[in-house]
Enzyme design. Sequence first.
Site, mmCIF file in Angstrom:
data_model
loop_
_atom_site.group_PDB
_atom_site.id
_atom_site.type_symbol
_atom_site.label_atom_id
_atom_site.label_comp_id
_atom_site.label_asym_id
_atom_site.label_seq_id
_atom_site.Cartn_x
_atom_site.Cartn_y
_atom_site.Cartn_z
ATOM 1 N N ASP A 3 0.761 -1.133 -0.080
ATOM 2 C CA ASP A 3 0.114 0.080 0.079
ATOM 3 C C ASP A 3 0.900 1.295 -0.046
ATOM 4 O O ASP A 3 0.269 2.516 -0.265
ATOM 5 C CB ASP A 3 -0.782 -0.136 1.182
ATOM 6 C CG ASP A 3 -0.185 0.111 2.573
ATOM 7 O OD1 ASP A 3 0.900 -0.130 2.392
ATOM 8 O OD2 ASP A 3 -0.888 0.138 3.593
ATOM 9 N N PRO A 45 8.101 -6.360 4.261
ATOM 10 C CA PRO A 45 7.310 -5.116 3.653
ATOM 11 C C PRO A 45 7.344 -3.967 4.453
ATOM 12 O O PRO A 45 6.762 -3.110 3.835
ATOM 13 C CB PRO A 45 6.016 -5.703 3.555
ATOM 14 C CG PRO A 45 5.920 -7.097 4.503
ATOM 15 C CD PRO A 45 7.170 -7.583 4.932
HETATM 16 P P1 FAD Z 1 3.645 -9.848 -7.226
HETATM 17 O O1 FAD Z 1 2.889 -8.828 -6.652
HETATM 18 O O2 FAD Z 1 3.662 -11.169 -6.345
HETATM 19 O O3 FAD Z 1 3.038 -10.287 -8.427
HETATM 20 C C1 FAD Z 1 3.224 -11.709 -9.124
HETATM 21 C C2 FAD Z 1 2.164 -11.770 -10.072
HETATM 22 O O4 FAD Z 1 2.540 -13.202 -10.840
HETATM 23 C C3 FAD Z 1 0.883 -12.305 -9.312
HETATM 24 O O5 FAD Z 1 -0.014 -11.587 -10.063
HETATM 25 C C4 FAD Z 1 0.867 -13.874 -9.482
HETATM 26 O O6 FAD Z 1 -0.668 -14.235 -9.756
HETATM 27 C C5 FAD Z 1 1.369 -14.033 -10.831
HETATM 28 N N1 FAD Z 1 2.129 -15.416 -11.203
HETATM 29 C C6 FAD Z 1 2.812 -16.153 -10.157
HETATM 30 N N2 FAD Z 1 3.413 -17.114 -10.382
HETATM 31 C C7 FAD Z 1 2.933 -17.299 -11.867
HETATM 32 C C8 FAD Z 1 3.033 -18.348 -12.734
HETATM 33 N N3 FAD Z 1 3.658 -19.406 -12.608
HETATM 34 N N4 FAD Z 1 2.232 -17.946 -13.933
HETATM 35 C C9 FAD Z 1 1.790 -16.746 -14.160
HETATM 36 N N5 FAD Z 1 1.473 -15.850 -13.153
HETATM 37 C C10 FAD Z 1 2.035 -16.081 -11.933
HETATM 38 N N6 FAD Z 1 5.447 -3.322 -0.943
HETATM 39 C C11 FAD Z 1 5.639 -1.804 -0.851
HETATM 40 O O7 FAD Z 1 6.183 -1.263 -1.860
HETATM 41 N N7 FAD Z 1 4.933 -1.217 -0.014
HETATM 42 C C12 FAD Z 1 4.040 -1.899 0.925
HETATM 43 O O8 FAD Z 1 3.680 -0.919 1.673
HETATM 44 C C13 FAD Z 1 4.113 -3.057 1.146
HETATM 45 N N8 FAD Z 1 3.422 -3.717 1.753
HETATM 46 C C14 FAD Z 1 3.288 -5.227 1.734
HETATM 47 C C15 FAD Z 1 2.552 -5.633 2.535
HETATM 48 C C16 FAD Z 1 2.484 -7.179 2.711
HETATM 49 C C17 FAD Z 1 1.591 -7.607 3.818
HETATM 50 C C18 FAD Z 1 3.135 -7.952 1.728
HETATM 51 C C19 FAD Z 1 2.760 -9.423 1.806
HETATM 52 C C20 FAD Z 1 3.842 -7.291 0.667
HETATM 53 C C21 FAD Z 1 3.872 -5.871 0.824
HETATM 54 N N9 FAD Z 1 4.754 -5.275 -0.083
HETATM 55 C C22 FAD Z 1 4.714 -3.942 -0.062
HETATM 56 C C23 FAD Z 1 5.534 -6.169 -0.898
HETATM 57 C C24 FAD Z 1 4.885 -6.166 -2.309
HETATM 58 O O9 FAD Z 1 3.422 -6.628 -2.406
HETATM 59 C C25 FAD Z 1 5.564 -6.877 -3.409
HETATM 60 O O10 FAD Z 1 6.969 -6.424 -3.218
HETATM 61 C C26 FAD Z 1 4.929 -6.771 -4.712
HETATM 62 O O11 FAD Z 1 3.877 -6.992 -4.802
HETATM 63 C C27 FAD Z 1 5.963 -7.189 -5.587
HETATM 64 O O12 FAD Z 1 5.427 -6.983 -7.066
HETATM 65 P P2 FAD Z 1 5.594 -8.248 -8.007
HETATM 66 O O13 FAD Z 1 5.187 -7.694 -9.496
HETATM 67 O O14 FAD Z 1 7.136 -8.450 -8.106
HETATM 68 O O15 FAD Z 1 5.111 -9.607 -7.678
#
Ligand code: FAD
Length: 668
Positions: free
Chosen positions: A50, A367
Amino acid sequence: MASNPTSEVDVLIIGAGPAGLMMALWMSRLGIKTRIVDKRTDKVFSGQADGFQSRTLEILDSFGIGERVWKESNHLIEVSFWNPDSDGTIKRHRRAPDNISGMSRFTEAVLHQGRMEAFFLDAIAASYPHPADPSGTPLKVERMVLPTSLEVDEAAAEDDDAHPITVTLRHLTEEEATPTQKLSNLSDGLFRSNLAGDDVGKMLAQSKGRADVREEVVKAKYVVGCDGAHSWTRKALGPKYEMKGEMTDFVWGVMDIVPITDFPDVRTRCMIHSASNGSLMIIPRENKLVRLYIQLTEVSTGGRVDRSTITHEMIFKAAQKIIAPYKLEYHYCDWWTAYQIGQRVGQHFTKCDRVFLAGDAVHTHSPKAGQGMNVSMSDAYNLGWKIGLVTKKIMPRKILSTYELERKQIANELIEFDHKFSRLFSGRPQKDILDETGVSMDEFSKAFNMSHMFTSGLGVNYSPSALVSKPSEKALLLESDKEVQHEGSPVAKSKLSAAAHCKPGMRFPSYQVVEQCDARPWTLHHKMPSDGRFRLWVFGGDISQPAARERMGPAATPFAGTARFRLDRPPSVVDVLLVHRAPRGEVELLRDLHDVYHPFDAKLGWDYDKVFADGESYHEGHGRAYEGYGVDPDKGAVVVVRPDGYVGLVTELGEENWGRLRSGSRGS
Ligand code: FAD
């Protein structure tokens, strides 16, 4: 058996979280033939990340969605530090600003990830029809699709026209793609927390039993794995790509609630260290929501935690204990989760500069410092334009190697920061100065203040490369000698620091100027949308003087005529813009300035949007841009800014310097 249908695409993105959507937005803006697949049925609706840092908001704004986040989000302005008093009761120790003032027009803001994902989807849809390919298919997230195999033909990796990556995709049913790990009737995020295992194996096993399972083969020029911490793409690349790092013993719970409490700072960001019940962070959110990060000191560790032992009741009880003697209750909980702090970075971010890993797929950490989503989007922001311009054959493939160079450095800095911050925040407060195992609260609040440049994203400083030309260490030493000699001067005098506050490798700062043609004040970031173009900012000084005009005239020539950088046919990939220091009324745009500052289009006429004065505006004061950028008006400067807003090169105005720009325009 009939073979799977096969198709070709320039870029295949795996995963539609923050990193994947940022990548998709770049591709849609640059008109690159792309597909994006995600195993999930839908975007995130509540919880998860968030926090939006200043730099992320600047980046989102360059795509036209920053204002939407800014408007709906809660803005974090102040932070309160609560520590145990001598009798062990928590007391407000001090208050401080949550951001460094004057660095960016955005402060930290909070809004849940799902809203931001919705803004991304709208922005991607708005990129079509694309002017370069009006009949091209609009890019849409293809949900319930999983990759099952990936092969790279390494021998074809350097062939610009090859599609050397072969990926098999499987289409799932809604049932197969829906996670079933909910542990309560509240919206819980345990299935996406690092306490949960990967669900891909289960999905594949379920779909394999189906007679009508649908698979297809995609041949891609580039694949970007944005598939989160359990990244299938990373695993498919082999053991060399495993992330290295540690899982700590600290376990935290997270709850998004509407609190009912007599705690006085509940609408302020708070860092609370209790005497012996652990720590709590309060993040006031939009719509009266408050996020609580709660340390679970009673969850036994010493290895991976069994997530089935964690409930929202248990997390909330821990919060009540930390915040006592204040009362804390709630009627509405929007979401909750728990996680164990671990810090890991991938050894490699790319294979052959053809398959790339971005976001959580290649770095994970706690996070609480609000970094993961920001750094993940910034990875994709760094990579997207590079893949786009290489695919369009505007830039050579060698620029792709700067992705790992630049983003691995940031990931390592992030892990180092998170290691320090998590230890200080999860540690028990020191009872007195002889208490060696406790954490000094002064050290904690100092570390928090020192970290602003990093956490805001504004301190990113990329290393020298084909895209960043930095003065050598030796030259910098000589430079600092000269600066000592010129002490007291408002701007640097020597050639290396023609724009002393624009550092190659760092983001181009933004100051207010006044548009020459209509007197409207703008900050320069407003004139740098993310459209894949380099910007050549010419600081011409007092161009009402013929000598100054003469000096900046040839600014056009380094790029004019080179096939890649056509300035005479807009839109060119290099945008030449001028900030002058003359009285605005003494400059006539079309009469006094070279054509490059007002390019002509037979249908659209002259472009009036390239010349600005550093002067007093009618209603919004004087931006003092020359002082801000550190440019001496008597000498002028040229700053080359990359399509992602980072300074590539700074040089003085004058014929002898065009050589640097010219060589920069050829090849890299
Ligand atoms: P993700 O958000 O994990 O997205 C990965 C996507 O890939 C998902 O949609 C998933 O469905 C898809 N996927 C996975 N495997 C496959 C597959 N094999 N085939 C096809 N699709 C697949 N970050 C901040 O910057 N600020 C915050 O305040 C913060 N708070 C957080 C609070 C919590 C409780 C948590 C758990 C995390 C928080 N984070 C925060 C971290 C943040 O959520 C993640 O770092 C961020 O979402 C990473 O983005 P991403 O796109 O790399 O991965």
